[in-house]
Write an enzyme that holds these catalytic residues in place. Structure first.
Site, mmCIF file in Angstrom:
data_model
loop_
_atom_site.group_PDB
_atom_site.id
_atom_site.type_symbol
_atom_site.label_atom_id
_atom_site.label_comp_id
_atom_site.label_asym_id
_atom_site.label_seq_id
_atom_site.Cartn_x
_atom_site.Cartn_y
_atom_site.Cartn_z
ATOM 1 N N SER A 81 1.139 55.011 25.268
ATOM 2 C CA SER A 81 0.030 55.787 25.179
ATOM 3 C C SER A 81 -0.636 55.720 23.929
ATOM 4 O O SER A 81 -0.234 54.945 23.367
ATOM 5 C CB SER A 81 0.700 57.384 24.786
ATOM 6 N N TYR A 94 8.371 61.714 20.922
ATOM 7 C CA TYR A 94 7.344 61.102 21.642
ATOM 8 C C TYR A 94 6.372 59.942 21.233
ATOM 9 O O TYR A 94 6.032 59.152 21.425
ATOM 10 C CB TYR A 94 6.832 61.735 22.414
#
Length: 210
Positions: A81, A94
């Site tokens: 990501s 995350y």
């Protein structure tokens, strides 16, 4: 789903058993995020996020490595990501897990490159997926707008001014997995419509041209 020690081997077994002359490829695409800063994050949520986003891809790759070595090489694509490179608010676990995934791709590339195994990380930005839709619904509710307007708002600073599609990310994975990228290893492909290229703090000085 939290990875279990033995389950990746069940997936790798059929690949080893086949006699088809295929290139061994691993595409690890899993993601979850639990909101929280470091001070707010409890141990269980931290472990679960790293289990799914980082430990799981490592275990899948580890299970597939013997197959790749038997076949004389292969390609590992770890779907990461843009949060691996720029932190989002209240996304400590995350962000850390995806940054670790990028580092894992580099480590695999260095350790197994001499055996013909390539490894790369793919970093999407906002993508229209069920996970993205959920985030956009939250953003839309907070701003009194619909989902599509929320996607437009979230990507208003992205040069292409839109979110990506799952199909576009699949094509990126296909490129990294295929022989078309045979010299590409140990790096990160960013697929975010140009978002990482924007220096946000200076946009106010050139609002008409950005």
């Amino acid at each position: 789903m939290v990875p279990q020690p033995n389950w990746p081997h069940a997936s790798a077994g059929p690949i080893r058993d086949t006699r088809a002359p295929i290139t061994a490829v691993v595409v690890a695409s899993a993601g979850m995020g639990i909101e929280g800063s470091v001070g707010d994050m409890d141990d269980e949520h931290w472990r679960r996020t790293l289990d799914v986003n980082l430990t799981g891809p490592m275990m899948i790759t580890r299970a597939a490595l013997p197959v790749m070595l038997e076949r004389g090489g292969g390609s590992v694509v770890l779907v990461s990501s843009t949060n691996a490179m720029a932190a989002a608010p209240l996304s400590a676990a995350y962000d850390a897990s995806k940054a670790g995934l990028n580092a894992l791709a580099r480590a695999i590339a260095v350790d197994y490159g001499p055996q013909g195994i390539r490894a790369n990380a793919l970093c999407p930005g906002w993508i229209i997926t069920p996970m993205g839709d959920e985030s956009m619904d939250e953003l839309g509710a907070a701003n009194g707008i619909g989902r599509q307007e929320a996607y437009a708002l979230a990507t208003s600073d992205v040069p292409l001014r839109r979110a990506g599609t799952a199909e576009e990310i699949a094509y990126c994975c296909l490129f990294l997995a295929s022989d078309e990228s045979s010299i590409v290893s140990g790096t990160t492909l960013v697929a975010d419509g140009g978002g990482q290229a924007v220096e946000l703090t200076s946009r106010m000085f050139a609002a008409g041209s950005v």
